[in-house]
Structure formats: structure tokens, C-alpha cells
Design an enzyme around this catalytic site. Structure first.
Site, mmCIF file in Angstrom:
data_model
loop_
_atom_site.group_PDB
_atom_site.id
_atom_site.type_symbol
_atom_site.label_atom_id
_atom_site.label_comp_id
_atom_site.label_asym_id
_atom_site.label_seq_id
_atom_site.Cartn_x
_atom_site.Cartn_y
_atom_site.Cartn_z
ATOM 1 N N LYS A 149 0.822 -1.211 0.000
ATOM 2 C CA LYS A 149 0.000 0.000 0.000
ATOM 3 C C LYS A 149 0.857 1.264 0.000
ATOM 4 O O LYS A 149 0.599 2.208 -0.746
ATOM 5 C CB LYS A 149 -0.935 -0.022 1.206
ATOM 6 N N ILE A 150 1.894 1.288 0.843
ATOM 7 C CA ILE A 150 2.728 2.482 0.920
ATOM 8 C C ILE A 150 3.549 2.639 -0.358
ATOM 9 O O ILE A 150 3.599 3.724 -0.951
ATOM 10 C CB ILE A 150 3.634 2.433 2.157
ATOM 11 N N ASP A 169 9.503 -6.774 -6.223
ATOM 12 C CA ASP A 169 8.591 -7.347 -5.220
ATOM 13 C C ASP A 169 8.233 -8.749 -5.694
ATOM 14 O O ASP A 169 7.424 -8.917 -6.608
ATOM 15 C CB ASP A 169 7.326 -6.500 -5.070
ATOM 16 N N CYS A 228 12.090 4.803 4.798
ATOM 17 C CA CYS A 228 11.138 5.192 5.840
ATOM 18 C C CYS A 228 10.308 3.976 6.253
ATOM 19 O O CYS A 228 9.193 4.125 6.765
ATOM 20 C CB CYS A 228 10.221 6.306 5.344
ATOM 21 N N ARG A 230 11.564 0.278 7.699
ATOM 22 C CA ARG A 230 11.984 -0.375 8.930
ATOM 23 C C ARG A 230 13.499 -0.238 9.078
ATOM 24 O O ARG A 230 14.242 -0.293 8.092
ATOM 25 C CB ARG A 230 11.622 -1.866 8.917
ATOM 26 N N ASP A 254 14.681 7.537 7.900
ATOM 27 C CA ASP A 254 13.764 7.863 9.003
ATOM 28 C C ASP A 254 13.787 6.778 10.070
ATOM 29 O O ASP A 254 13.268 6.981 11.167
ATOM 30 C CB ASP A 254 12.338 8.037 8.449
ATOM 31 N N GLU A 259 17.180 2.395 17.802
ATOM 32 C CA GLU A 259 16.573 3.711 18.014
ATOM 33 C C GLU A 259 16.419 3.974 19.509
ATOM 34 O O GLU A 259 16.010 3.076 20.243
ATOM 35 C CB GLU A 259 15.213 3.791 17.309
ATOM 36 N N HIS A 279 12.252 8.823 13.092
ATOM 37 C CA HIS A 279 11.105 7.917 12.937
ATOM 38 C C HIS A 279 9.781 8.701 12.914
ATOM 39 O O HIS A 279 8.888 8.506 13.741
ATOM 40 C CB HIS A 279 11.081 6.871 14.057
ATOM 41 N N LEU A 280 9.669 9.556 11.914
ATOM 42 C CA LEU A 280 8.504 10.441 11.791
ATOM 43 C C LEU A 280 7.466 9.948 10.787
ATOM 44 O O LEU A 280 6.503 10.658 10.523
ATOM 45 C CB LEU A 280 8.977 11.838 11.363
ATOM 46 N N GLY A 281 7.649 8.752 10.246
ATOM 47 C CA GLY A 281 6.781 8.294 9.166
ATOM 48 C C GLY A 281 5.296 8.385 9.471
ATOM 49 O O GLY A 281 4.496 8.751 8.608
ATOM 50 N N ALA A 282 4.902 8.058 10.693
ATOM 51 C CA ALA A 282 3.476 8.087 11.063
ATOM 52 C C ALA A 282 3.124 9.325 11.870
ATOM 53 O O ALA A 282 2.019 9.426 12.387
ATOM 54 C CB ALA A 282 3.130 6.832 11.862
#
Length: 527
Positions: A149-150, A169, A228, A230, A254, A259, A279-282
Site C-alpha cells: 500500500k505504501i 517485489d 522510511c 523499517r 527515518d 533507536e 522515525h517520523l513516518g506516522a
């Protein structure tokens, strides 16, 4: 009135939804011992990433009906323990999709135009335009590793911006990739051709350090990498060195293997060609609202006796129904996992045949369980009993269901046939009287094998000495054989050998097996 415990900070919109149907207690930062002591009072638990919902917490929650994780993963929940207790576990698999995709795109643009360093330069009193001559992304090749999806959203936006798209993929069909506008290629091709590389995959044993020193050496000197997804997908030391030495043009990260990022990480010395965010992805206001509302609505529905839409274990099946179907679901998931690995990652179709008494059961949950098993090697915790069917359709997998009430060797059995990148393969399995799972047929050859973690399948010519040669070869690599079965139809014809192994196969041994005279194919399966 039901009681809901919210043990991590969530957006107020979620609290408001829960308050309509339950008493909501917000108690964040609880030590594990305190959580265990109070959880017996509650019907539902809402968390984010901070709370560890262990087996002990779940077993103490005598009244728990649902655990809701306001986010994508559920790695801080013992899902198996919850399932055994008949507790529904839900998450929000799409709540931060747009946020994560947009952050990847923002990182790509910032990296191309040196936005962070240019901003810092002006605020420091400088006006040095020549120091920040960037690169256009128009007509450049974007290589996407992962087209879920991303990744698909990133691809759609990049295509609209005039980029050329290639993707790696192994679990996406060519048809699905073409719909998105991507050309599927092998990973090595993508690494060598792409001007920009974005990662959109989970971290697994197979994907850990996927971008390593060897891969970096194959990239264009103008290549830029964006991660961004994992931490741990990139060898960070090798990346820092490649950027510092100018062997690639830059990277934007990210997420990191550890971490917060260590103070002495070589990534911190990357200059304007290496952008780092925490880690700002969400981390958007919209995403925080989306995940809180999504999970709160599901908790509300379950408390009202309705099914959850994004259950990670088994949605809409309460303990009595679960107890009856669980053995068949385990069988279907095991066979789906196995046939998918035999057929190869890029599966085009899956035929599911319910045989004997099993033909009288509801096929939908069994089919979903088979699809979950099929997709698990690629998606890991991201695939569940709710989204397995959707994920399969997005990958262009054709699903065929069949019923055959005639009884063969077993009262009820399940037959799966998958067509993938390694051709067409079949597996059949059954439940013994004591509930033990058995693989009874592989590629139409009869066997009788319980599934275990490490297995080796060969297709070979039935001839003297071949079993001994394979055994000796495995022994020379210190691989212990737990059991071995050979299935054949005629003497000295084709045969299938299934070896249950105590150890995973070391790298390179499969190539040696294929060199053995009489061996036609060899596949490893990890359950």
C-alpha cells in the site's frame, strides 16, 4: 457498563468514541506488575507501542474481549496467547499509510534539493546558493523495493511527477505492477538502474541488511536511497562510508537498526548528502487521529457484539466456533505457507480443494487461512485473517475454491495447488485422529510427513544411492536429518523426497544438492 483501559497516550477522538459505550480509564506508563494487577477489571485494552501485552497480562485479563493497538504492527502483543484465550486483537493497518508514503516522498525531495542544510545555512546568516545545486527527479528512474500500500502510493505520486518506475517485489504479479505503472525487475537490476531507491518492506531474516556493501557497490554514483520503512534493512556503516566517499549521491533515513540513533553512529557525519529524521513516518496529526479512531471504533463494535474489521487473529469467531475450526485453520495456513514457498514468491493463482467431510465446512475462513499462510513469508505480521483476501487480490492472485465430498485416504483433507514463478506445485494435508497435522501428498506423490520448521523437498529420479548421497552431503555441512520420506508412483520413475531437518540449510548447499546426479529440483521450506 463495559470498562476499557487505555494504557498509552492516544488521540482524544478515540477516547470520545469509546466513552459512548464504555467507562474509559486512562492510565499510562504502568509498570507490568500494575497492569497485571488491574487488567482483570477490564473488558478491553487500548494501547500503542509503549505497553507490552505479555502472556501474563492476557491470562490475567479474565474479562478481556479485545485488545486494540492504535498503529500498524502488533509486535508488542502476544497474539498467540490472546487467540488461545478467545480475545480479538485488532490494529490499524492503513491508518498511517498516507503519512508514511508522504514522508518518503518528502525525504526524496529534500535529499534532491538539500533542503535541510540550505535552511540551516540561511538561518545561520549565509546566502551560498552555489553550495546547494540540487538534482531534478523529473524523468529519473525510481526503484521501489516493495509494492504494498505504501509503495504503491509513492509510485502513483512519483509517476505523476514524471518519474520512470521500476520495482522489485517477488510477491506482486506482473499485471498488478503494470496497473500501478511499474516494470518488475530483479533486485540486482533495480540496484544498478535506479537513480532513486525507496524501501517499503518489513524487516525479516531475508531482508535484514538487504542494502549492504555489495549492493551499494553496484549502484550509480548518482543514486540516492530513501528508507522510511523499517530499521535494519540497510547496513548503516556501509551506507555512511559510501556517502562519505561519494560512491553514491546520498541517502535519507527515518528508521534505524537501533533507536534512538547512537551518538557515535557514522550516519551523523554524512553532511548535506545524508538526511536523518527521528522515525517520523506516522507522525502526522491526521495519522494519529486515523489510528485512534480506527481502533476505537473496532473496540466499540466488539463490545456491542459486532465483528472487528481488522482483527489480527480471527475476526468474528468467538471461542466456541474457534475451538471447532482452529485445527482446520491451522492446517490451511500451514499448507498455504508450504505451497507458496514451493511455487515461488510471485504466485499467480491458488486453488483450494476441500475434500471428504471437510467439503461440508464453511470454506471462507479456511480459504482466508490458506491465503494468510501463502502471504506470510512476504508480509509477516502485516497479513491477517481480515486483509489476507485483499492483499491477495492486490497482488493479482487468482483464487479458486473447489469441493469434493468423496473420501480418499483420510476422512477430511485439504488440497492446495499454486502456480508461481517456479511453476505449478501441489500439497495435500489432513488431520489425524489426535489432531496432528500431516502432509499426505506433494506434487501428486504420496508422503506422510508432519510439518516442522525446516524442510527440504527434492524432485528426483528414483535410483539407487541418491538418498545416501543427499544424506552424506547434508552431513558434510553439519545438517542433521530428523526424518525422511520418499514418495513415488512407479519404481525407477520420478519421485519426491521430503527431509525434515533440525537445522536450516547453510548458504550454498542447495546449489550442491542440485549438482547430485538424478536431482531435478530442490526447494527449502521454512515454516
Amino acid at each position: 457498563m463495559p470498562k476499557v483501559l487505555v494504557s498509552d497516550s492516544v488521540d482524544r477522538a478515540g477516547i470520545e468514541i469509546l466513552s459512548q459505550v464504555a467507562q474509559v480509564d486512562e492510565k499510562t506508563g504502568l509498570p507490568l506488575s500494575d497492569l497485571i494487577s488491574i487488567i482483570p477489571e477490564y473488558d478491553a485494552l487500548m494501547i500503542r507501542s509503549g505497553t507490552q501485552v505479555t502472556k501474563e497480562v492476557i491470562e490475567a485479563g479474565a474479562q478481556l474481549k479485545i485488545i486494540g493497538r492504535a498503529g500498524v504492527g502488533v509486535d508488542n502483543v502476544d497474539v498467540a496467547a490472546a487467540t488461545r484465550q478467545g480475545i480479538v486483537v485488532v490494529n490499524s493497518p492503513e491508518g498511517n499509510t498516507i503519512a508514511a508514503a508522504e514522508h518518503a516522498l518528502a525525504m526524496m525531495m529534500s535529499l534532491s534539493r538539500y533542503v535541510p542544510d540550505a535552511n540551516h545555512s540561511v538561518k545561520s546568516g549565509d546566502w551560498n546558493r552555489k553550495a546547494f545545486i540540487g538534482a531534478e527527479i523529473y524523468k529519473k528512474t525510481l526503484g521501489l523495493i516493495g509494492l504494498g500500500k505504501i509503495g504503491s502510493h509513492v509510485a502513483n505520486v512519483a509517476k505523476a511527477m514524471g518519474m520512470k518506475l521500476i520495482a522489485y517485489d517477488p510477491y506482486i504479479s506482473n499485471e498488478r505492477a503494470e496497473q500501478i505503472g511499474c516494470r518488475l525487475v530483479e533486485l540486482d537490476v533495480l540496484i544498478q538502474e535506479a537513480d532513486y531507491i525507496t524501501l517499503h518492506i518489513p524487516r525479516t531474516e531475508e531482508t535484514a541488511n538487504l542494502i549492504n556493501a555489495e549492493a551499494l557497490a553496484k549502484m550509480k554514483p548518482t543514486a540516492r536511497i530513501i528508507n522510511c520503512a523499517r530499521g535494519g534493512l540497510i547496513d548503516e556503516a556501509a551506507l555512511a562510508e559510501a556517502v562519505k566517499e561519494g560512491r553514491i549521491a546520498g541517502a535519507a533515513l527515518d528508521v534505524f537498526g537501533n533507536e534512538p540513533l547512537e551518538e557515535d553512529s557514522p550516519l551523523r557525519d554524512g553532511g548535506k548528502n545524508l538526511i536523518l529524521t527521528p522515525h517520523l513516518g506516522a507522525s502526522t496529526a491526521e495519522a494519529q487521529v486515523n489510528v485512534a479512531v480506527d481502533v476505537a471504533e473496532q473496540i466499540r463494535d466488539v463490545l456491542l457484539g459486532l465483528p472487528a474489521r481488522s482483527a489480527v487473529n480471527i475476526p468474528g469467531l468467538y471461542p466456541d466456533a474457534l475451538a471447532k475450526l482452529r485445527p482446520y485453520l491451522e492446517l490451511a495456513e500451514t499448507l498455504g505457507n508450504m505451497v507458496g514457498q514451493l511455487a515461488g514468491g510471485r504466485v499467480e493463482s491458488l486453488t483450494i480443494s476441500l475434500q471428504g467431510d471437510l467439503a461440508n465446512q464453511d470454506s471462507k475462513p479456511i480459504t482466508i487461512a490458506a491465503l494468510k499462510g501463502l502471504l506470510t513469508p512476504a508480509l509477516r505480521e502485516r497479513v491477517n485473517y481480515v486483509n489476507a483476501n485483499i492483499e491477495a487480490k492486490e497482488r493479482g492472485i487468482r483464487i479458486i475454491e473447489m469441493r469434493d465430498a468423496s473420501v480418499r485416504d483420510y476422512t477430511d483433507s485439504l488440497h492446495l495447488e499454486a502456480k508461481g514463478s517456479r511453476g505449478q506445485h501441489t500439497v495435500t494435508g489432513a488431520l489425524l485422529g489426535d489432531g496432528e497435522l500431516r502432509i499426505t501428498n506433494v506434487d501428486e506423490f504420496p508422503v506422510n510427513v508432519p510439518p516442522i520448521q525446516h524442510m527440504l523437498f527434492t524432485r528426483h529420479r528414483d535410483m539407487p544411492g541418491i538418498i545416501g548421497r543427499i544424506g552424506s552431503l547434508l552431513g558434510s555441512f553439519n545438517v542433521n536429518i530428523a526424518s525422511m520420506q520418499v514418495g513415488r508412483k512407479i519404481v525407477r520413475g520420478d519421485a519426491v523426497m521430503v527431509l525434515s531437518l533440525d537445522d536450516p540449510l547453510p548458504e550454498g548447499i542447495l546449489e550442491e544438492i542440485l549438482k547430485v546426479s538424478g536431482i531435478r529440483d530442490a526447494y527449502t521450506v521454512t515454516m
